[in-house]
Motif scaffolding. Structure first.
Motif, PDB file in Angstrom:
ATOM      1  N   VAL A  25      -9.645  -0.227   0.133  1.00  0.00           N
ATOM      2  CA  VAL A  25      -9.859  -0.290  -2.030  1.00  0.00           C
ATOM      3  C   VAL A  25     -11.408  -0.799  -2.005  1.00  0.00           C
ATOM      4  O   VAL A  25     -11.687  -1.247  -3.260  1.00  0.00           O
ATOM      5  CB  VAL A  25      -9.228  -0.103  -2.844  1.00  0.00           C
ATOM      6  CG1 VAL A  25      -7.477   1.096  -2.761  1.00  0.00           C
ATOM      7  CG2 VAL A  25      -8.266  -1.572  -3.127  1.00  0.00           C
ATOM      8  N   ALA A  26     -11.345  -0.852  -0.511  1.00  0.00           N
ATOM      9  CA  ALA A  26     -12.564  -2.664  -0.905  1.00  0.00           C
ATOM     10  C   ALA A  26     -13.136  -2.059  -1.596  1.00  0.00           C
ATOM     11  O   ALA A  26     -14.450  -2.328  -2.081  1.00  0.00           O
ATOM     12  CB  ALA A  26     -12.906  -3.095   0.598  1.00  0.00           C
ATOM     13  N   ASP A  27     -13.535  -0.266  -1.525  1.00  0.00           N
ATOM     14  CA  ASP A  27     -14.858   0.024  -2.098  1.00  0.00           C
ATOM     15  C   ASP A  27     -14.917  -0.374  -4.132  1.00  0.00           C
ATOM     16  O   ASP A  27     -15.742   0.274  -4.800  1.00  0.00           O
ATOM     17  CB  ASP A  27     -15.064   1.568  -2.194  1.00  0.00           C
ATOM     18  CG  ASP A  27     -13.882   2.330  -2.713  1.00  0.00           C
ATOM     19  OD1 ASP A  27     -12.611   2.103  -2.752  1.00  0.00           O
ATOM     20  OD2 ASP A  27     -14.163   3.999  -2.776  1.00  0.00           O
ATOM     21  N   GLN A  28     -14.227  -0.870  -4.019  1.00  0.00           N
ATOM     22  CA  GLN A  28     -13.394  -1.043  -6.050  1.00  0.00           C
ATOM     23  C   GLN A  28     -14.697  -1.805  -6.501  1.00  0.00           C
ATOM     24  O   GLN A  28     -14.446  -3.328  -5.671  1.00  0.00           O
ATOM     25  CB  GLN A  28     -11.988  -1.000  -6.626  1.00  0.00           C
ATOM     26  CG  GLN A  28     -11.910   0.473  -6.739  1.00  0.00           C
ATOM     27  CD  GLN A  28     -10.089   0.349  -6.742  1.00  0.00           C
ATOM     28  OE1 GLN A  28      -9.638  -0.827  -7.249  1.00  0.00           O
ATOM     29  NE2 GLN A  28      -9.040   1.110  -6.222  1.00  0.00           N
ATOM     30  N   GLU A  29     -15.709  -2.252  -7.528  1.00  0.00           N
ATOM     31  CA  GLU A  29     -15.929  -3.638  -7.859  1.00  0.00           C
ATOM     32  C   GLU A  29     -14.914  -4.597  -8.479  1.00  0.00           C
ATOM     33  O   GLU A  29     -14.156  -3.968  -9.763  1.00  0.00           O
ATOM     34  CB  GLU A  29     -16.910  -2.777  -8.697  1.00  0.00           C
ATOM     35  CG  GLU A  29     -17.809  -2.029  -8.881  1.00  0.00           C
ATOM     36  CD  GLU A  29     -18.500  -1.631 -10.174  1.00  0.00           C
ATOM     37  OE1 GLU A  29     -19.049  -3.221 -10.617  1.00  0.00           O
ATOM     38  OE2 GLU A  29     -19.411  -0.770 -10.363  1.00  0.00           O
ATOM     39  N   GLU A  32      -3.532   1.214  -6.300  1.00  0.00           N
ATOM     40  CA  GLU A  32      -4.926   2.156  -5.907  1.00  0.00           C
ATOM     41  C   GLU A  32      -5.102   1.012  -6.671  1.00  0.00           C
ATOM     42  O   GLU A  32      -6.992   1.608  -6.220  1.00  0.00           O
ATOM     43  CB  GLU A  32      -4.818   3.378  -6.048  1.00  0.00           C
ATOM     44  CG  GLU A  32      -3.983   4.197  -5.687  1.00  0.00           C
ATOM     45  CD  GLU A  32      -3.047   5.347  -6.548  1.00  0.00           C
ATOM     46  OE1 GLU A  32      -3.386   5.387  -8.317  1.00  0.00           O
ATOM     47  OE2 GLU A  32      -3.483   6.403  -6.251  1.00  0.00           O
ATOM     48  N   THR A  66     -13.625  -7.054 -13.321  1.00  0.00           N
ATOM     49  CA  THR A  66     -13.289  -5.549 -12.695  1.00  0.00           C
ATOM     50  C   THR A  66     -13.805  -4.533 -13.351  1.00  0.00           C
ATOM     51  O   THR A  66     -14.147  -4.638 -15.025  1.00  0.00           O
ATOM     52  CB  THR A  66     -11.662  -5.105 -12.453  1.00  0.00           C
ATOM     53  OG1 THR A  66     -11.184  -4.946 -13.518  1.00  0.00           O
ATOM     54  CG2 THR A  66     -11.228  -6.862 -11.161  1.00  0.00           C
TER      55      THR A  66
END
Length: 167
Positions: free
Chosen positions: A150-154, A120, A43
């Motif tokens: 939070v699907a936009d987090q790498e 988050e 991540t």
């Protein structure tokens, strides 16, 4: 016995060795009984200074220990891996956070339960959903639903890396 969920992360040195060493050390004396370990995820760091990517995982365990004793154990393991706390959210050899303890709630600044930012963070939610698809964060909702938010987090699952629980 109560279920405790811990999140581990590392972005300094041999990250995988630090994660495995952390898992081994947490369960060394057996006041924590290992139940499940998630796949490893890579991540991007969240917050803090510019730094390298993390390897993250979640472990679930059963214990009769009070939450404060689990915290002391986690801090001792971090210290054994030369965890330095000079910069908030800075790079670290090993980070162990208590995410939840059997639905327990606490507003104590030393140990807030459930973890105040777990809902988050995809790097907590995705591996937690892997070890317990029905998990919920008290007051926040189902982990799977929170993960969708939070699907936009790498986040990248590293199926080439695998943590082992002690026998």
């Amino acid at each position: 016995m109560r279920r405790v969920v811990l999140a581990l992360g590392s972005n300094l040195g041999d990250r995988m060795a630090a994660l495995q060493g952390g898992v081994d050390a947490l369960f060394e004396a057996r006041p924590l009984v290992p139940r499940a370990v998630s796949p490893v995820y890579e991540t991007a760091p969240v917050g803090g200074p510019e730094q390298g990517p993390f390897l993250n995982a979640v472990v679930a365990a059963d214990t009769a220990l009070p939450a404060e004793a689990v915290l002391e154990r986690a801090l001792a393991v971090e210290e054994a891996f030369q965890r330095v706390r000079e910069v908030r959210w800075g790079p670290r050899t090993l980070d162990i956070d208590i995410i939840a303890v059997a639905g327990e709630r606490s507003d104590d600044p030393r140990l807030t339960l459930p973890h105040p930012r777990a809902h988050e963070r995809a790097f907590v939610l995705a591996p937690w959903a892997d070890v317990d698809p029905a998990a919920e964060i008290p007051g926040r909702g189902a982990v799977r639903d929170l993960l969708a938010a939070v699907a936009d987090q790498e986040l990248r699952r590293r199926d080439d890396l695998e943590l082992r629980l002690p026998d």
